[in-house]
Design an enzyme around this catalytic site. Structure first.
Site, PDB file in Angstrom:
ATOM      1  N   LYS A   2     -40.427 -24.096 -71.023  1.00 48.62           N
ATOM      2  CA  LYS A   2     -40.571 -25.330 -70.377  1.00 48.62           C
ATOM      3  C   LYS A   2     -41.328 -26.069 -71.417  1.00 48.62           C
ATOM      4  O   LYS A   2     -40.718 -27.252 -71.530  1.00 48.62           O
ATOM      5  CB  LYS A   2     -41.603 -25.271 -69.355  1.00 48.62           C
ATOM      6  N   TYR A  44     -41.850 -17.960 -69.367  1.00 41.45           N
ATOM      7  CA  TYR A  44     -41.435 -19.366 -68.534  1.00 41.45           C
ATOM      8  C   TYR A  44     -42.106 -20.522 -69.223  1.00 41.45           C
ATOM      9  O   TYR A  44     -41.330 -21.494 -69.440  1.00 41.45           O
ATOM     10  CB  TYR A  44     -41.905 -19.129 -67.368  1.00 41.45           C
ATOM     11  N   THR A  75     -44.302 -28.533 -66.263  1.00 47.04           N
ATOM     12  CA  THR A  75     -45.462 -27.825 -65.615  1.00 47.04           C
ATOM     13  C   THR A  75     -46.727 -27.922 -66.278  1.00 47.04           C
ATOM     14  O   THR A  75     -46.534 -28.154 -67.582  1.00 47.04           O
ATOM     15  CB  THR A  75     -45.168 -26.453 -65.355  1.00 47.04           C
ATOM     16  N   ASP A  76     -48.084 -27.709 -65.792  1.00 42.57           N
ATOM     17  CA  ASP A  76     -49.315 -27.502 -66.790  1.00 42.57           C
ATOM     18  C   ASP A  76     -49.402 -26.390 -67.440  1.00 42.57           C
ATOM     19  O   ASP A  76     -50.105 -26.160 -68.336  1.00 42.57           O
ATOM     20  CB  ASP A  76     -50.388 -27.857 -65.654  1.00 42.57           C
ATOM     21  N   GLU A  77     -48.431 -25.199 -67.136  1.00 41.35           N
ATOM     22  CA  GLU A  77     -48.429 -24.058 -67.929  1.00 41.35           C
ATOM     23  C   GLU A  77     -48.146 -24.358 -69.353  1.00 41.35           C
ATOM     24  O   GLU A  77     -48.594 -23.390 -70.247  1.00 41.35           O
ATOM     25  CB  GLU A  77     -47.613 -22.857 -67.042  1.00 41.35           C
TER      26      GLU A  77
HETATM   27  P1  NAD Z   1     -37.375 -23.173 -57.641  1.00 37.69           P
HETATM   28  O1  NAD Z   1     -37.176 -21.993 -58.598  1.00 37.69           O
HETATM   29  O2  NAD Z   1     -37.866 -23.304 -56.137  1.00 37.69           O
HETATM   30  O3  NAD Z   1     -35.886 -24.094 -57.740  1.00 37.69           O
HETATM   31  C1  NAD Z   1     -35.148 -24.277 -58.821  1.00 37.69           C
HETATM   32  C2  NAD Z   1     -33.645 -24.623 -58.270  1.00 37.69           C
HETATM   33  O4  NAD Z   1     -33.087 -24.902 -59.645  1.00 37.69           O
HETATM   34  C3  NAD Z   1     -32.945 -23.795 -57.798  1.00 37.69           C
HETATM   35  O5  NAD Z   1     -32.548 -24.838 -56.515  1.00 37.69           O
HETATM   36  C4  NAD Z   1     -31.890 -23.323 -58.558  1.00 37.69           C
HETATM   37  O6  NAD Z   1     -30.780 -22.897 -57.867  1.00 37.69           O
HETATM   38  C5  NAD Z   1     -31.577 -24.493 -59.479  1.00 37.69           C
HETATM   39  N1  NAD Z   1     -31.252 -23.837 -60.800  1.00 37.69           N
HETATM   40  C6  NAD Z   1     -31.654 -22.695 -61.658  1.00 37.69           C
HETATM   41  N2  NAD Z   1     -31.044 -22.569 -62.538  1.00 37.69           N
HETATM   42  C7  NAD Z   1     -29.812 -23.764 -62.615  1.00 37.69           C
HETATM   43  C8  NAD Z   1     -28.835 -24.063 -63.611  1.00 37.69           C
HETATM   44  N3  NAD Z   1     -28.855 -23.393 -64.592  1.00 37.69           N
HETATM   45  N4  NAD Z   1     -28.124 -25.057 -62.947  1.00 37.69           N
HETATM   46  C9  NAD Z   1     -28.128 -25.870 -61.985  1.00 37.69           C
HETATM   47  N5  NAD Z   1     -29.313 -25.412 -61.159  1.00 37.69           N
HETATM   48  C10 NAD Z   1     -30.137 -24.347 -61.418  1.00 37.69           C
HETATM   49  O7  NAD Z   1     -38.177 -24.166 -58.722  1.00 37.69           O
HETATM   50  P2  NAD Z   1     -39.577 -24.934 -58.080  1.00 37.69           P
HETATM   51  O8  NAD Z   1     -40.627 -24.351 -57.994  1.00 37.69           O
HETATM   52  O9  NAD Z   1     -38.778 -26.112 -57.087  1.00 37.69           O
HETATM   53  O10 NAD Z   1     -39.664 -25.832 -59.604  1.00 37.69           O
HETATM   54  C11 NAD Z   1     -38.917 -27.053 -59.741  1.00 37.69           C
HETATM   55  C12 NAD Z   1     -38.980 -27.685 -61.127  1.00 37.69           C
HETATM   56  O11 NAD Z   1     -40.553 -27.938 -60.997  1.00 37.69           O
HETATM   57  C13 NAD Z   1     -39.017 -26.528 -62.178  1.00 37.69           C
HETATM   58  O12 NAD Z   1     -38.763 -27.480 -63.258  1.00 37.69           O
HETATM   59  C14 NAD Z   1     -40.683 -26.098 -62.597  1.00 37.69           C
HETATM   60  O13 NAD Z   1     -40.582 -25.941 -63.947  1.00 37.69           O
HETATM   61  C15 NAD Z   1     -41.207 -27.423 -62.180  1.00 37.69           C
HETATM   62  N6  NAD Z   1     -42.617 -27.007 -61.776  1.00 37.69           N
HETATM   63  C16 NAD Z   1     -42.983 -26.095 -60.523  1.00 37.69           C
HETATM   64  C17 NAD Z   1     -44.050 -26.061 -60.229  1.00 37.69           C
HETATM   65  C18 NAD Z   1     -44.435 -24.995 -58.968  1.00 37.69           C
HETATM   66  O14 NAD Z   1     -45.713 -24.846 -58.671  1.00 37.69           O
HETATM   67  N7  NAD Z   1     -43.432 -24.649 -58.274  1.00 37.69           N
HETATM   68  C19 NAD Z   1     -45.072 -26.722 -60.504  1.00 37.69           C
HETATM   69  C20 NAD Z   1     -45.149 -27.508 -61.665  1.00 37.69           C
HETATM   70  C21 NAD Z   1     -43.801 -27.737 -62.191  1.00 37.69           C
HETATM   71  P1  TYD Z   2     -47.236 -17.758 -58.685  1.00 38.27           P
HETATM   72  O1  TYD Z   2     -47.282 -18.240 -57.338  1.00 38.27           O
HETATM   73  O2  TYD Z   2     -46.386 -16.956 -59.508  1.00 38.27           O
HETATM   74  O3  TYD Z   2     -47.502 -18.968 -60.009  1.00 38.27           O
HETATM   75  P2  TYD Z   2     -47.790 -19.184 -61.376  1.00 38.27           P
HETATM   76  O4  TYD Z   2     -47.834 -18.037 -61.904  1.00 38.27           O
HETATM   77  O5  TYD Z   2     -46.833 -20.065 -61.941  1.00 38.27           O
HETATM   78  O6  TYD Z   2     -49.298 -19.767 -61.252  1.00 38.27           O
HETATM   79  O7  TYD Z   2     -48.961 -17.249 -59.013  1.00 38.27           O
HETATM   80  C1  TYD Z   2     -49.982 -17.688 -58.674  1.00 38.27           C
HETATM   81  C2  TYD Z   2     -51.208 -16.944 -58.967  1.00 38.27           C
HETATM   82  O8  TYD Z   2     -51.199 -15.701 -58.219  1.00 38.27           O
HETATM   83  C3  TYD Z   2     -51.083 -16.209 -60.385  1.00 38.27           C
HETATM   84  O9  TYD Z   2     -52.453 -16.275 -61.018  1.00 38.27           O
HETATM   85  C4  TYD Z   2     -50.521 -14.815 -60.336  1.00 38.27           C
HETATM   86  C5  TYD Z   2     -51.273 -14.514 -58.804  1.00 38.27           C
HETATM   87  N1  TYD Z   2     -50.554 -13.661 -58.049  1.00 38.27           N
HETATM   88  C6  TYD Z   2     -50.892 -12.462 -57.508  1.00 38.27           C
HETATM   89  O10 TYD Z   2     -51.975 -12.216 -57.568  1.00 38.27           O
HETATM   90  N2  TYD Z   2     -50.018 -11.612 -56.692  1.00 38.27           N
HETATM   91  C7  TYD Z   2     -48.636 -11.917 -56.517  1.00 38.27           C
HETATM   92  O11 TYD Z   2     -47.944 -11.093 -55.930  1.00 38.27           O
HETATM   93  C8  TYD Z   2     -48.178 -13.038 -57.210  1.00 38.27           C
HETATM   94  C9  TYD Z   2     -46.715 -13.498 -56.822  1.00 38.27           C
HETATM   95  C10 TYD Z   2     -49.029 -14.066 -57.909  1.00 38.27           C
END
Ligand code: NAD
Ligand code: TYD
Length: 376
Positions: free
Chosen positions: A186, A182, A133-135
């Site tokens: 990561k 988080y 992630t970019d975080e």
């Molecule tokens: P998500 O939470 O929707 O899905 C995570 C999946 O991982 C789930 O299916 C869960 O069952 C599985 N999982 C969790 N713990 C596990 C374990 N111990 N063993 C096996 N499986 C396990 O997450 P997402 O939003 O789809 O993100 C996927 C990846 O992309 C993550 O690594 C996250 O850090 C990265 N990412 C997410 C975003 C975003 O905006 N969602 C952006 C950049 C990077």
């Molecule tokens: P989120 O979807 O949780 O992603 P991330 O924290 O990984 O960026 O949140 C996106 C943005 O929205 C973040 O700045 C937090 C804000 N947010 C709210 O203001 N209210 C909410 O209920 C949630 C879930 C997020």
């Protein structure tokens, strides 16, 4: 049936993972795709209903921390590539329960790395691709609160770029400065992946992507949570003043980037993925309200009074903004969708799939696996 390659995709039952599994299963019938997922609260096999019977797809319920299990699976299946998405992914949960984040994101990644190192006698033709992630880069300053044209533009055909709220962007060479449990977990997993490349020569790639949106996202995250709340006329809890900036990318564009980088990226490298699409939270919320109202046949904007400012998230990062120039220049990736188009598609999907949302919010989806696999 003989396959040209066998890949494990971890976290394939989650939001982004399900899009990556679907893309690979459909696009590469000559690849065997093993979806390895523990099915935590965030994993939902209903996300993959349309491909679950394909001959090149297999689901394995496993914890990535189960080193012995992962190693055996890799050896039995002659796995030659891993695309690793499994993680705990929600910042608010990490603030309440940091241990689970360290366990899954750090120890789980280490378990996969060690299994790959042992299972692969030769690293020739192998690939360990870690999705991050970019975080991990921390937060950027907001030096242009009104927003200006970004200095980088994507190719004209995509049309996707929005205002920039500062001069600085996340580039691949930036120092890691994670703030939340988080992002700290990561960041730590990214360091382990690089350490396995530098120490053992494991053929790794790391990508750091901005916030994703689109179908099948768990409704604890901003966009699906708010669409669902607008539909049910529930309050929309905006943290702080809603001024925080996130850089949004449509999930299928991320999946396409993963496909491209898995096949053409250089091992040992890092690529940032993002579409120069910065938005203040409050502006997104307003777009969501207008779009949802319109698609529900309500008066556009009539639900603005659902906006409820609540206590800010602890350590809330102010601004994320990805510079994906390297990916665009070296591999020719570009986002395909205008944000307005992506938001419209996304809102429409959640409204058309209310049953999916209801199952997820009620917890019923967790019974799907038990029913599907009963007696097998
Ligand atoms: P998500 O939470 O929707 O899905 C995570 C999946 O991982 C789930 O299916 C869960 O069952 C599985 N999982 C969790 N713990 C596990 C374990 N111990 N063993 C096996 N499986 C396990 O997450 P997402 O939003 O789809 O993100 C996927 C990846 O992309 C993550 O690594 C996250 O850090 C990265 N990412 C997410 C975003 C975003 O905006 N969602 C952006 C950049 C990077
Ligand atoms: P989120 O979807 O949780 O992603 P991330 O924290 O990984 O960026 O949140 C996106 C943005 O929205 C973040 O700045 C937090 C804000 N947010 C709210 O203001 N209210 C909410 O209920 C949630 C879930 C997020």
């Amino acid at each position: 049936m003989n396959f040209d390659r066998t890949l494990i995709i971890t976290g394939g039952a989650g939001f982004i993972g399900s899009h990556v599994v679907r893309l690979f299963v459909n696009k590469y019938p000559n690849y065997r795709i093993i979806n390895l997922d523990k099915l935590t609260y965030a994993g939902n096999l209903a996300n993959l209903k349309d491909i679950e019977d394909k001959p090149n797809y297999r689901f394995v319920r496993m914890d990535i921390c189960d080193f012995e299990g992962v190693l055996k699976l890799m050896q039995d299946e002659h796995v030659d590539g891993i695309i690793h998405l499994a993680a705990e992914s929600h910042v608010d949960r990490s603030i309440k329960d940091p241990f689970t984040f360290a366990q899954t994101n750090v120890m789980g990644t280490l378990s996969l790395l060690q299994a790959a190192k042992i299972a692969w006698d030769s690293f020739e033709g192998k690939r360990f691709y870690h999705i991050s992630t970019d975080e991990v880069y921390g937060a950027l300053e907001m030096t242009n609160p009104e927003g200006v044209e970004p200095p980088f533009t994507t190719k004209a055909s995509s049309g996707q770029h929005h205002l920039a709220y500062g001069e600085k962007f996340f580039t691949e060479d930036l120092k890691y400065q994670p703030h939340s449990p988080y992002s700290a977990a990561k960041a730590s997993s990214d360091h382990f992946v690089r350490a396995f490349h530098d120490t053992y020569g494991l053929p790794t790639i790391v990508t750091n992507c901005s916030n994703n949106y689109g179908p099948y996202q768990f409704p604890e995250k901003l966009i699906p949570l708010f669409i669902n709340n607008i539909r049910h006329r529930k309050p929309l809890p905006v943290y702080g003043k809603g001024e925080n900036v996130r850089d949004w990318l449509y999930v299928e564009d991320h999946a396409r980037a993963i496909d491209l980088i898995f096949h053409q990226g250089k091992t040992g490298e890092t690529y940032n993925i993002g579409g120069f699409n910065e938005w203040k939270n409050i502006d997104i919320v307003k777009v969501l309200i207008k779009t949802t109202d319109r698609l529900l046949g309500r008066k556009e904007g009539e639900d603005m009074d659902l906006i409820t400012y609540v206590t800010d998230r602890a350590g809330h990062d102010l601004r994320y903004a990805i510079d994906s120039t390297k990916l665009q220049k070296e591999l020719g990736w570009e986002p395909s969708l205008q944000f307005e188009e992506g938001i419209e598609k996304t809102v429409r999907w959640y409204l058309d799939n209310q049953e999916w949302l209801d199952n997820v919010t009620s917890g019923d989806y967790q019974k799907y696996y038990e029913q599907m696999y009963a007696g097998r």
